[in-house]
Motif scaffolding. Structure first.
Motif, PDB file in Angstrom:
ATOM      1  N   UNK A 138       0.854  -1.231   0.140  1.00  0.00           N
ATOM      2  CA  UNK A 138       0.119   0.038  -0.074  1.00  0.00           C
ATOM      3  C   UNK A 138       0.813   1.306  -0.134  1.00  0.00           C
ATOM      4  N   UNK A 139       1.933   1.457   0.745  1.00  0.00           N
ATOM      5  CA  UNK A 139       2.797   2.449   0.877  1.00  0.00           C
ATOM      6  C   UNK A 139       3.556   2.834  -0.511  1.00  0.00           C
ATOM      7  N   UNK A 140       4.009   1.495  -1.046  1.00  0.00           N
ATOM      8  CA  UNK A 140       4.656   1.718  -2.566  1.00  0.00           C
ATOM      9  C   UNK A 140       3.677   2.099  -3.454  1.00  0.00           C
ATOM     10  N   UNK A 141       2.453   1.645  -3.431  1.00  0.00           N
ATOM     11  CA  UNK A 141       1.400   2.000  -4.313  1.00  0.00           C
ATOM     12  C   UNK A 141       1.239   3.603  -4.203  1.00  0.00           C
ATOM     13  N   UNK A 142       0.991   3.973  -2.910  1.00  0.00           N
ATOM     14  CA  UNK A 142       0.816   5.234  -2.721  1.00  0.00           C
ATOM     15  C   UNK A 142       1.895   6.308  -3.197  1.00  0.00           C
ATOM     16  N   UNK A 143       3.051   5.964  -2.987  1.00  0.00           N
ATOM     17  CA  UNK A 143       4.220   6.752  -3.474  1.00  0.00           C
ATOM     18  C   UNK A 143       4.067   6.735  -5.024  1.00  0.00           C
TER      19      UNK A 143
END
Length: 295
Positions: A251-256
């Protein structure tokens, strides 16, 4: 006999609707499975989304991405200019650099730099054949962070070199010749004529490289750097909650990546603004300005 106009009947594409319904059905099955399968452990995901360790690891990931891309862009520009140089030595050195660092897998490069002390226990500073003036243990310089930046930056520089070179050769060579006929220096020509037009070609793949670098930083976990993936691994190594913690990282990778994609589009829009086939290019604009100055 009365005139009449035939009604225009829009074409129907049943295949498109069937494909759309299939996609919606598949998406529905996936969403239902994710919500109903207890293995996803969504409460655990929510618990760790804003955990201090995760946020710190995410900050390391962003920092590594920015630092490595800065190194890669600088090296890429230098290597691209060397690759186009009329000097065969400079062109050959740049070609060898690109060939080497694009050909060796990134993970291998990271491990190599991390273990450089096995090849060179000390880094000696001095003149050839006159001995060293200063000798420093390699492990004092090639820390895990330094190894990560060397591996990521040098590898990215090789790819950026080809991107920049592609942008430079996309500009009509006649513009360089015309600029030289006006008495412009090569550096001035590059800065005022070539680069502004080449950026329209360079920016899109560079944006892709930034997103690729964001994901490539996950490899530095093998060097025990506390990036996002390493932080997640440390947590699920203790709690055995592997799947939910990997979801947190995803989720954090996708958000960035989503934010970086939006920034990329804004930059592309900026450099594409005013670029129309019926408008004069930068060189003709400069020629017109010169003509006005002389009249």
């Amino acid at each position: 006999m009365t005139d009449h106009q035939d009604d225009i009947v829009p074409a129907r594409y049943p295949g498109r609707w069937i494909a759309a319904l299939i996609c919606i059905a598949i998406a529905g099955f996936i969403v239902a499975s994710m919500l109903q399968n207890p293995g996803y452990q969504w409460p655990v995901v929510l618990k760790y989304m804003t955990a201090a360790t995760i946020l710190k690891g995410f900050a390391w990931t962003i920092g590594l991405t920015a630092a490595a891309m800065t190194i890669g862009i600088v090296l890429g520009i230098i290597a691209a200019l060397m690759r186009q140089s009329a000097n065969p030595v400079l062109a050959t050195v740049a070609a060898l650099y690109i060939w080497l660092f694009r050909g060796v897998p990134l993970l291998v490069q990271l491990i190599f730099w991390y273990n450089l002390a096995a090849l060179y226990p000390t880094i000696d500073i001095g003149l050839p054949f006159f001995g060293s003036i200063l000798s420093i243990p390699t492990n004092d310089i090639i820390t895990p962070l330094a190894a990560a930046l060397l591996g990521l930056g040098l590898n990215e520089g090789a790819y950026m070199a080809e991107i920049v070179r592609g942008g430079l050769i996309s500009v009509d060579p006649g513009q360089r010749e015309a600029a030289q006929s006006l008495g412009m220096s090569p550096a001035h020509t590059l800065r005022r004529i070539i680069i502004p037009q080449a950026l329209r070609v360079i920016v899109p793949p560079t944006g892709n490289e930034v997103i690729g670098m964001l994901k490539a930083t996950s490899l530095v976990s093998v060097l025990s750097i506390s990036d996002l993936l390493y932080s997640v691994q440390g947590i699920y190594g203790r709690t055995l909650q592997t799947i939910p913690l990997l979801i947190v990282a995803s989720i954090w990778y996708l958000a960035a990546a989503t934010i970086l994609t939006s920034i990329q589009r804004l930059i592309e829009k900026h450099y594409g603004r005013g670029h129309r086939s019926n408008q004069p290019d930068a060189l003709f604009g400069l020629l017109r300005a010169r003509r006005k100055e002389t009249t």
